[in-house]
Design a protein around this motif. Structure first.
Motif, PDB file in Angstrom:
ATOM      1  N   UNK A  58      78.916 -91.153 -19.421  1.00  0.00           N
ATOM      2  CA  UNK A  58      79.147 -89.902 -20.146  1.00  0.00           C
ATOM      3  C   UNK A  58      79.112 -88.653 -19.269  1.00  0.00           C
ATOM      4  N   UNK A  59      79.125 -88.844 -17.956  1.00  0.00           N
ATOM      5  CA  UNK A  59      79.097 -87.667 -17.091  1.00  0.00           C
ATOM      6  C   UNK A  59      80.499 -87.339 -16.600  1.00  0.00           C
ATOM      7  N   UNK A  95      80.174 -79.431 -13.839  1.00  0.00           N
ATOM      8  CA  UNK A  95      78.776 -79.168 -14.119  1.00  0.00           C
ATOM      9  C   UNK A  95      78.560 -79.029 -15.625  1.00  0.00           C
ATOM     10  N   UNK A  96      77.518 -79.690 -16.120  1.00  0.00           N
ATOM     11  CA  UNK A  96      77.251 -79.695 -17.560  1.00  0.00           C
ATOM     12  C   UNK A  96      76.212 -78.643 -17.924  1.00  0.00           C
ATOM     13  N   UNK A  97      75.851 -77.821 -16.973  1.00  0.00           N
ATOM     14  CA  UNK A  97      74.686 -76.955 -17.135  1.00  0.00           C
ATOM     15  C   UNK A  97      75.018 -75.592 -17.753  1.00  0.00           C
ATOM     16  N   UNK A  98      76.134 -74.993 -17.352  1.00  0.00           N
ATOM     17  CA  UNK A  98      76.307 -73.565 -17.579  1.00  0.00           C
ATOM     18  C   UNK A  98      76.713 -73.188 -18.999  1.00  0.00           C
ATOM     19  N   UNK A  99      77.484 -74.034 -19.655  1.00  0.00           N
ATOM     20  CA  UNK A  99      77.997 -73.629 -20.959  1.00  0.00           C
ATOM     21  C   UNK A  99      79.170 -72.686 -20.792  1.00  0.00           C
ATOM     22  N   UNK A 100      79.234 -71.672 -21.636  1.00  0.00           N
ATOM     23  CA  UNK A 100      80.418 -70.821 -21.740  1.00  0.00           C
ATOM     24  C   UNK A 100      80.734 -70.046 -20.454  1.00  0.00           C
ATOM     25  N   UNK A 101      79.716 -69.510 -19.796  1.00  0.00           N
ATOM     26  CA  UNK A 101      79.951 -68.831 -18.524  1.00  0.00           C
ATOM     27  C   UNK A 101      79.516 -69.748 -17.381  1.00  0.00           C
ATOM     28  N   UNK A 122      78.123 -70.123 -13.960  1.00  0.00           N
ATOM     29  CA  UNK A 122      77.446 -69.276 -12.977  1.00  0.00           C
ATOM     30  C   UNK A 122      78.103 -69.393 -11.614  1.00  0.00           C
ATOM     31  N   UNK A 123      78.532 -70.622 -11.266  1.00  0.00           N
ATOM     32  CA  UNK A 123      79.166 -70.840  -9.959  1.00  0.00           C
ATOM     33  C   UNK A 123      80.427 -69.981  -9.841  1.00  0.00           C
ATOM     34  N   UNK A 145      81.106 -67.261 -11.520  1.00  0.00           N
ATOM     35  CA  UNK A 145      80.702 -65.851 -11.462  1.00  0.00           C
ATOM     36  C   UNK A 145      80.327 -65.478 -10.026  1.00  0.00           C
ATOM     37  N   UNK A 146      79.546 -66.359  -9.380  1.00  0.00           N
ATOM     38  CA  UNK A 146      79.114 -66.088  -8.004  1.00  0.00           C
ATOM     39  C   UNK A 146      80.316 -66.084  -7.072  1.00  0.00           C
ATOM     40  N   UNK A 147      81.152 -67.112  -7.205  1.00  0.00           N
ATOM     41  CA  UNK A 147      82.297 -67.229  -6.295  1.00  0.00           C
ATOM     42  C   UNK A 147      83.225 -66.027  -6.436  1.00  0.00           C
TER      43      UNK A 147
END
Lengths: 429, 429
Positions: free
Chosen positions: B401-402, B406-412, B414-415, B417-419
């Motif tokens: 199921x992976x 990345x399954x962490x951020x949700x709607x935004x 972060x990676x 945003x940083x990039x």
């Protein structure tokens, strides 16, 4: 009072005695280094667990990380991995769960008799995503709430990216990097800072964090958000600038009586390891250095434990005090129990190789093994093996027709001839 | 004429061109070092195989050892192991068989397209045991007969304990050792010398050996019979005294136009590796150094490949040129195919980590991997992995199921945003 405050007041605590005994050094010496901050004792004041000391002149310690993920959300499997790590000789365990966080942390704190560390931001980020739809919606109060809860639960040390501030971010923007930020917590924090146009709350409200840590003498593990994630970024402006900030925060933590260590890379070319450790020790006033690996090349997915053993040994030789294991499957997926086991042993080999150069007493183990080899005492060799179970199972898979003695010599045993000629006494040839 | 003689005469051979191209250095530079003896080209003049160069300023090379034993007497299984080693990236293979020796050697010479080395004394000792009942009955003519036969068969380099002479034996007797002699060939040779009260025939008749090697430009790998077999014996009188003799023999070999390298330890504490390499390079006039591991602690049966990767990387950083792999099961039993594979990869990780500090071109691989990681290009990461098959199979055992993102951020994210914040162009953040 915290251990560092007791040490400064000249009071020897039971925890100091336990670790001094275990390390084989006079407790007075330990107390001097503790007061200076070059040694920390990992132990939440609420927990009745085995204290572990890290730092100047002590045996190099090893930490293993476990934790639930979206794919593996069962807390009990992570508890099992933590137990495997402890049996393999890990000195501490870090719980980096991102699902079922409260339950997993509490179960690991029950199951592990040694210090347990966490990275509280993972929980705060996950809860923000669940409640508000995104990690960038994490509230400052929520973050500090999670930290306070984890401290109250008994966590012994907290990894927090306190020094990844706007100044280091602007520096990274100016100079550029090959891999922006590979620290999971660090990247999300930077994403949060950029999206919200705010300063890192852990930097801005650092004193508040110190107050929370003080309640139960929790050790701060200051993590590096600009940890280089590839050799090409090693010792770049962002990393070095953050190291300077880390040093300032070390000083502030110590002034408030908080035990503090500093987390390090990551990925470092062999020729830069010594520079990295020296710089950290200088800028952070001798704070214990907790390195992640480091990996000495980027190209070894599937074998990163071997890679990290090289970097760990060279780092510890240069003065690093604490090795965070890297498993074979780093960069590929999360480790299973066997990979946890192998990761701990690989890091312990690195730690022991360096201990031989730091602590004269560390030699006894190697001397005993050499003597067992000389006398062909197989049982003793297996008992002395760093992973007895593995060594025994490998030895047992020899072919059935092989004996324990050499099949080569025939009527005259060359080994015996040599030993007799050279031997003056039983133990020296 | 041998390669060293061609180089001295100013003649560039096809072999020199091939290795200079592969190493990315001008062939004239290679020829200078070849003439001086700080580089050797491994290739029996009779064989039509890929030449491999070892030494000053070249990529660090890796050798894998296979060979039949009393328990595993099937030549074909050892051929399979040799093929596994080559596929895993071993630069050379050593056949250390002690049964079915002629057949195994000839099959390995057919199957391996790279240089093959042997330890001819194993065959001479075994034949003595079979014919005369004991290895101490080995005849000098028989030994030289075996050497001549192996050279005629096409073996590219010969490991021979030429410097383990009576003088070094008396030194070992006077000073004592923890483990007398752990070199298999070395111990038997010393047993022979003691039993027969004779000088080492390889030392006494060294010129005869040089004449045999000259016929097909076979490289001598001067092995150290007093190789320390535990940390406690590292840099002791016997080892250092033998290193001096090795240096004298290097000079004599070079004078006769014979390519020569020197074999080294063994077991060395981290703090003594640099001293060991520096001393060898000085005493042996820069001859390429071929180290066995070395192991940096004695207590790791089951994980000796990890241990040797530490020692190999630090040795190569200090100037060692050629790493003999150590498998996980060293000290326990002979390796199976999987353990051969892992042993080669572990040694290659050590070699590559050091290459990064020796050869600027070595960085390209790591840069490519960092960029593949940054762009989340999983297929490219797997293709670039040092053991693609292993990395791919580990990656495939992720939970079903992976996803790849990345399954962490949700709607935004972060990676992202940083990039976006840091990014000036696609390739630099």
């Amino acid at each position: 009072m915290t251990q560092i405050e007791y040490a400064r007041a000249g009071i020897v605590t039971p925890q100091m005695r336990i670790v001094a005994d275990k390390e084989g050094i006079p407790v007075e010496e330990l107390a001097v280094r503790l007061a200076r901050g070059t040694i920390v004792i990992l132990r939440n004041g609420m927990r009745n667990s085995e204290p572990v000391a890290v730092g100047e002149g002590l045996a190099v310690k090893v930490s293993a990380s476990v934790g639930t993920s979206v794919e593996q959300a069962d807390p009990e499997e992570e508890v099992k991995k933590a137990e495997v790590a402890v049996r393999a000789g890990a000195d501490t365990v870090m719980d980096l769960s991102i699902t079922a966080m409260d339950r997993t942390r509490r179960r690991i704190l029950q199951a592990v008799p040694r210090p347990v560390g966490t990275l509280p931001m993972y929980q705060a980020l996950t809860e923000a995503r669940e409640k508000a739809g995104s990690t960038v919606k994490m509230g400052v109060e929520d973050l500090f709430g999670v930290i306070a809860q984890q401290v109250a639960d008994g966590v012994d040390f907290l990894a927090l990216h306190c020094a990844t501030n706007r100044d280091t971010l602007e520096s990274a923007k100016r100079t550029g990097r090959t891999d922006c930020s590979v620290s999971y917590g660090g990247s999300h924090l930077v994403g949060w800072m950029v999206h919200n146009q705010m300063e890192n709350p852990l930097y801005e409200h650092f004193d508040r964090l110190l107050t929370i840590c003080h309640t139960h003498d929790v050790t701060l593990s200051l993590a590096d958000g600009w940890r280089p994630g590839c050799l090409a970024d090693s010792l770049d402006a962002a990393q070095v600038r953050e190291m300077i900030v880390l040093g300032e925060l070390v000083q502030r933590a110590r002034e408030q009586g908080i035990q503090v260590m500093v987390k390090g890379p990551g990925h470092v070319p062999l020729t830069e390891i010594n520079n990295t450790i020296t710089l950290q020790k200088r800028l952070c006033a001798g704070a214990p250095y907790f390195v992640f690996g480091p990996l000495v090349t980027d190209i070894t997915p599937g074998y990163d434990h071997v890679n990290a053993a090289i970097g760990g040994a060279v780092s510890a030789l240069a003065g690093a005090d604490f090795l965070c294991y890297v498993t074979a499957v780093e960069h590929l997926r999360l480790p299973n129990r066997r990979e946890v086991q192998e990761g701990v042993i690989a890091a312990r080999i690195a730690a022991h190789a360096a201990d031989l150069t730091r602590k004269p007493g560390a030699w006894q183990w190697d001397w005993d093994m050499s003597r067992a080899r000389k006398s062909l005492d197989w049982e003793k060799q297996l008992v002395l093996a760093i992973d007895q179970e593995r060594a025994r199972s490998m030895r047992q898979t020899r072919s059935a027709n092989s004996g324990d003695t050499c099949a080569m010599c025939g009527r005259f045993c060359a080994m015996k001839v040599v030993a007799q000629y050279l031997g003056k006494e039983a133990d020296v040839c």
